[in-house]
Design an enzyme around this catalytic site. Structure first.
Site, PDB file in Angstrom:
ATOM      1  N   ASP A  45       1.007  -1.539   0.285  1.00 42.83           N
ATOM      2  CA  ASP A  45      -0.036  -0.084   0.144  1.00 42.83           C
ATOM      3  C   ASP A  45       1.444   1.270  -0.006  1.00 42.83           C
ATOM      4  O   ASP A  45       0.457   2.220  -0.447  1.00 42.83           O
ATOM      5  CB  ASP A  45      -0.980  -0.440   0.914  1.00 42.83           C
ATOM      6  CG  ASP A  45      -0.310  -0.216   2.147  1.00 42.83           C
ATOM      7  OD1 ASP A  45       0.993  -0.067   2.229  1.00 42.83           O
ATOM      8  OD2 ASP A  45      -1.295   0.221   3.385  1.00 42.83           O
ATOM      9  N   SER A  46       2.033   1.167  -0.068  1.00 45.00           N
ATOM     10  CA  SER A  46       3.482   2.051  -0.122  1.00 45.00           C
ATOM     11  C   SER A  46       3.077   2.815  -1.731  1.00 45.00           C
ATOM     12  O   SER A  46       3.248   4.049  -1.704  1.00 45.00           O
ATOM     13  CB  SER A  46       4.493   1.568   0.250  1.00 45.00           C
ATOM     14  OG  SER A  46       4.799   0.447  -1.108  1.00 45.00           O
ATOM     15  N   ASP A  84      -0.983  -6.477  -0.581  1.00 45.24           N
ATOM     16  CA  ASP A  84      -1.173  -5.971   1.194  1.00 45.24           C
ATOM     17  C   ASP A  84      -2.613  -5.413   1.407  1.00 45.24           C
ATOM     18  O   ASP A  84      -3.220  -4.305   0.214  1.00 45.24           O
ATOM     19  CB  ASP A  84      -0.629  -4.471   1.066  1.00 45.24           C
ATOM     20  CG  ASP A  84       0.585  -4.148   1.908  1.00 45.24           C
ATOM     21  OD1 ASP A  84      -0.488  -5.211   3.612  1.00 45.24           O
ATOM     22  OD2 ASP A  84       1.233  -2.819   2.140  1.00 45.24           O
ATOM     23  N   LYS A 114      -0.645  -9.355   2.919  1.00 46.86           N
ATOM     24  CA  LYS A 114       0.090  -8.894   3.846  1.00 46.86           C
ATOM     25  C   LYS A 114      -0.930  -8.688   4.723  1.00 46.86           C
ATOM     26  O   LYS A 114      -1.673  -7.755   3.994  1.00 46.86           O
ATOM     27  CB  LYS A 114       1.312  -8.463   3.022  1.00 46.86           C
ATOM     28  CG  LYS A 114       2.146  -7.127   4.817  1.00 46.86           C
ATOM     29  CD  LYS A 114       3.490  -6.343   4.276  1.00 46.86           C
ATOM     30  CE  LYS A 114       3.139  -5.803   4.034  1.00 46.86           C
ATOM     31  NZ  LYS A 114       2.517  -4.479   5.051  1.00 46.86           N
ATOM     32  N   GLU A 116      -0.789  -6.091   8.755  1.00 52.46           N
ATOM     33  CA  GLU A 116       0.067  -5.106   9.594  1.00 52.46           C
ATOM     34  C   GLU A 116      -1.319  -5.152  10.599  1.00 52.46           C
ATOM     35  O   GLU A 116      -2.126  -5.224  10.898  1.00 52.46           O
ATOM     36  CB  GLU A 116       0.284  -3.282   9.236  1.00 52.46           C
ATOM     37  CG  GLU A 116       0.551  -2.868   8.063  1.00 52.46           C
ATOM     38  CD  GLU A 116       0.759  -1.622   7.859  1.00 52.46           C
ATOM     39  OE1 GLU A 116       0.589  -0.961   9.045  1.00 52.46           O
ATOM     40  OE2 GLU A 116       1.255  -0.972   6.632  1.00 52.46           O
ATOM     41  N   GLU A 183       9.859  -4.856  10.546  1.00 54.04           N
ATOM     42  CA  GLU A 183      10.348  -2.740   9.992  1.00 54.04           C
ATOM     43  C   GLU A 183      10.725  -2.042  11.210  1.00 54.04           C
ATOM     44  O   GLU A 183       9.993  -2.257  12.119  1.00 54.04           O
ATOM     45  CB  GLU A 183       8.853  -1.976   9.649  1.00 54.04           C
ATOM     46  CG  GLU A 183       9.406  -1.051   8.818  1.00 54.04           C
ATOM     47  CD  GLU A 183       8.513  -0.310   7.446  1.00 54.04           C
ATOM     48  OE1 GLU A 183       7.579  -1.198   7.311  1.00 54.04           O
ATOM     49  OE2 GLU A 183       8.507   0.744   7.146  1.00 54.04           O
TER      50      GLU A 183
HETATM   51  O1  KIV Z   1       3.152  -1.068   1.899  1.00 46.70           O
HETATM   52  C1  KIV Z   1       4.587  -1.410   1.731  1.00 46.70           C
HETATM   53  O2  KIV Z   1       5.401  -1.161   0.368  1.00 46.70           O
HETATM   54  C2  KIV Z   1       5.112  -2.227   2.224  1.00 46.70           C
HETATM   55  C3  KIV Z   1       6.881  -2.651   2.814  1.00 46.70           C
HETATM   56  C4  KIV Z   1       7.605  -1.271   2.801  1.00 46.70           C
HETATM   57  C5  KIV Z   1       6.745  -3.839   3.454  1.00 46.70           C
HETATM   58  O3  KIV Z   1       4.325  -2.357   4.277  1.00 46.70           O
END
Ligand code: KIV
Length: 266
Positions: A45-46, A84, A114, A116, A183
């Site tokens: 989600d970056s 994510d 993934k 968090e 992280e």
């Molecule tokens: O959203 C993302 O890119 C991430 C990574 C930096 C681990 O969570």
């Protein structure tokens, strides 16, 4: 090369073979990362910050994540693709969390998701695992918790904070996660967690003792100039190369050098 799967992760940890992972958000860059034989492409989600130009990741939606995951999945021949879960796609209820996670596999071609969080999402991890959705957990600095954490700060620096992260790592493993991102935590703590859990740890700003590493693609390639975290390493400066190419193009158009005869039709 055979496709990397969640089942390979445990073996890689046992064999001491490090796992390489990078973020990807679109087809052309996913093609490059796959050709470079990077093991895992994380559609993070970056994307909100490095592609959409947002200040943080909170506004990113499920639909946007699915859109980007589809593009990446189309490119990945051997790399495993992980989607994510964006903010508020898994916190409100377990049922909603499982349904949203399932969309990454069913509609977008991901092989895992993934999420968090630590013990607070153990029910979600367990329910997804029961539904055959492999889950990578993510603890330490979790960017979706920016408002609770008061900024992007290193976590687990106090003894109590370190102890809590050790417990979180055990909780997500027990719930069924197949891997764990660490992280922005101190090197020694990442080493302790990596020794303590049997699932692989993937570090980002967590030092050299994790079982694998992940970085944001735009940091690695030098494409995101606004901010580079201390832990990121730049392996190329594509921004400078792209800027030069675009300036040369503009210049040639303005001077009437491009297009020349060779770019035309007769
Ligand atoms: O959203 C993302 O890119 C991430 C990574 C930096 C681990 O969570």
């Amino acid at each position: 090369m055979a496709k990397v799967t969640a089942r390979d992760f445990l073996r890689r940890k046992v064999e001491g073979r490090k796992i390489s992972m990078i973020t990807a958000y679109d087809y052309p860059f996913a093609l490059l990362a796959d050709e470079a034989e990077i093991d895992v492409l994380l559609v993070g989600d970056s994307v909100g910050m490095v592609v959409q130009g947002l200040d943080n990741t909170l506004p990113v939606t499920m639909e946007e994540m699915l859109y980007h995951t589809r593009m990446v999945a189309r490119a990945a021949k051997s790399a495993m693709v992980i989607g994510d879960m964006p903010f508020m796609s898994y916190q409100a209820s377990i049922e909603e969390a499982v349904r949203n996670a399932g969309r990454f596999l069913k509609e977008a071609g991901a092989a895992a998701i993934k999420m968090e969080g630590g013990s607070e999402i153990r029910e979600q991890i367990a329910a997804m695992t029961r539904a055959d959705i492999p889950v990578m957990a993510h603890i330490g600095l979790t960017p979706q918790a920016i408002h609770r954490m008061g900024g992007y700060k290193v976590q687990g620096r106090t003894e109590a904070g370190a102890e809590r992260l050790l417990q979180e790592a055990c909780a997500v493993e027990e719930a069924g996660a197949f891997a764990l991102i660490l992280e922005a935590i101190p090197v020694d703590l990442a080493k302790r967690i990596t020794a303590q859990v049997s699932i692989p740890t993937i570090g980002i700003g967590a030092g050299p003792y994790c079982d694998g590493q992940v970085l944001v693609l735009h940091d690695v390639l030098g494409l995101f100039a606004r901010f580079t975290p201390k832990f990121a390493k730049r392996y190329a400066n594509l921004k400078e190369d792209a800027l030069k190419a675009l300036r040369d193009y503009r210049d040639e158009v303005q001077r009437g050098v491009f297009p020349s005869e060779e770019h035309g039709f007769r």
